[in-house]
Design a protein around this motif. Structure first.
Motif, PDB file in Angstrom:
ATOM      1  N   GLN A  32       1.123   0.074  -8.859  1.00  0.00           N
ATOM      2  CA  GLN A  32       0.268  -0.389  -7.744  1.00  0.00           C
ATOM      3  C   GLN A  32       0.299   0.213  -6.191  1.00  0.00           C
ATOM      4  OE1 GLN A  32       0.841  -1.993  -9.923  1.00  0.00           O
ATOM      5  NE2 GLN A  32      -0.662  -2.486 -10.989  1.00  0.00           N
ATOM      6  N   GLU A  34       0.138  -0.064  -1.486  1.00  0.00           N
ATOM      7  CA  GLU A  34      -0.920  -0.527  -0.423  1.00  0.00           C
ATOM      8  C   GLU A  34      -1.028   0.433   0.427  1.00  0.00           C
ATOM      9  OE1 GLU A  34       0.128  -3.515   3.342  1.00  0.00           O
ATOM     10  OE2 GLU A  34       1.156  -3.379   1.561  1.00  0.00           O
ATOM     11  N   SER A  38      -4.512  -2.164   2.343  1.00  0.00           N
ATOM     12  CA  SER A  38      -5.534  -2.553   1.257  1.00  0.00           C
ATOM     13  C   SER A  38      -4.386  -2.595  -0.348  1.00  0.00           C
ATOM     14  CB  SER A  38      -6.906  -0.698   1.157  1.00  0.00           C
ATOM     15  OG  SER A  38      -7.048  -1.101   1.824  1.00  0.00           O
ATOM     16  N   HIS A  39      -4.780  -3.687  -0.834  1.00  0.00           N
ATOM     17  CA  HIS A  39      -3.691  -3.366  -2.064  1.00  0.00           C
ATOM     18  C   HIS A  39      -4.615  -2.461  -3.095  1.00  0.00           C
ATOM     19  CE1 HIS A  39      -0.197  -5.102  -0.543  1.00  0.00           C
ATOM     20  NE2 HIS A  39      -1.020  -5.864   0.285  1.00  0.00           N
ATOM     21  N   THR A  41      -4.683  -0.196  -7.218  1.00  0.00           N
ATOM     22  CA  THR A  41      -3.806   0.496  -8.439  1.00  0.00           C
ATOM     23  C   THR A  41      -4.752   1.597  -8.838  1.00  0.00           C
ATOM     24  OG1 THR A  41      -4.096  -2.072  -9.531  1.00  0.00           O
ATOM     25  CG2 THR A  41      -3.433   0.044 -10.838  1.00  0.00           C
TER      26      THR A  41
END
Length: 170
Positions: A32, A34, A38-39, A41
């Motif tokens: 994960q 940022e 935007s976050h 995976t």
């Protein structure tokens, strides 16, 4: 006649950053992240054990229906060979050969999906197009391959780092 390859170092610098992001995720820092608010995976990037496994992967990518429909050059088989140098993989258009360094000290940095997709993006350039090797058209082909094969998150990271490094897409 080919156009001047004025984005080459920008593309390579950006790719180095992206490979570093994937390497850190593989070392267990987490998938994960940022990026500019935007976050996301990160997907798992395939790694290869040999020239033969890179060849199998390249053959499978070029055989995908959507790749065949989009790029006629995908019907031309690519040959994968070991490269003597350790610093870069490269594509040889005259023989449709992808050359990858196999062992570079303790690192096998080039035996990875992002590097192979980069070289396949070179292979898919239309015959006789005379485009800059790392120009906007190349960047677009590479981003499409990454998005469709590795996934939207990987393409987002690559696209974002390209923009931050001044790489121009088409």
């Amino acid at each position: 006649m080919r156009l001047r390859d004025d984005q080459r170092s920008l593309v390579y610098d950006a790719e180095s950053v992206v490979r570093g992001i994937f390497d850190r995720a593989d070392r267990g820092t987490g998938r994960q992240l940022e990026l500019f608010g935007s976050h996301l995976t990160l997907p798992v990037e395939r790694r290869f054990a040999s020239v033969e496994s890179v060849q199998d992967y390249a053959d499978r990518v070029l055989a995908l229906n959507w790749v065949r429909a989009r790029w006629p050059r995908s019907a031309v088989p690519v040959t994968v060979r070991a490269r003597a140098g350790a610093k870069a993989a490269h594509y040889e258009p005259a023989t449709a050969t992808l050359a990858v360094p196999v062992v570079c000290g303790q690192s096998r940095w080039a035996l990875r999906e992002l590097v192979v997709l980069h070289e396949l993006a070179h292979h898919l350039e239309p015959d006789g197009a005379g485009l800059a090797p790392h120009g906007p058209e190349f960047v677009d082909r590479y981003l499409v391959l990454v998005e469709e094969i590795l996934g939207g998150e990987a393409a987002f990271v690559l696209r974002t780092v390209f923009v931050e490094n001044g790489v121009r897409p088409g």
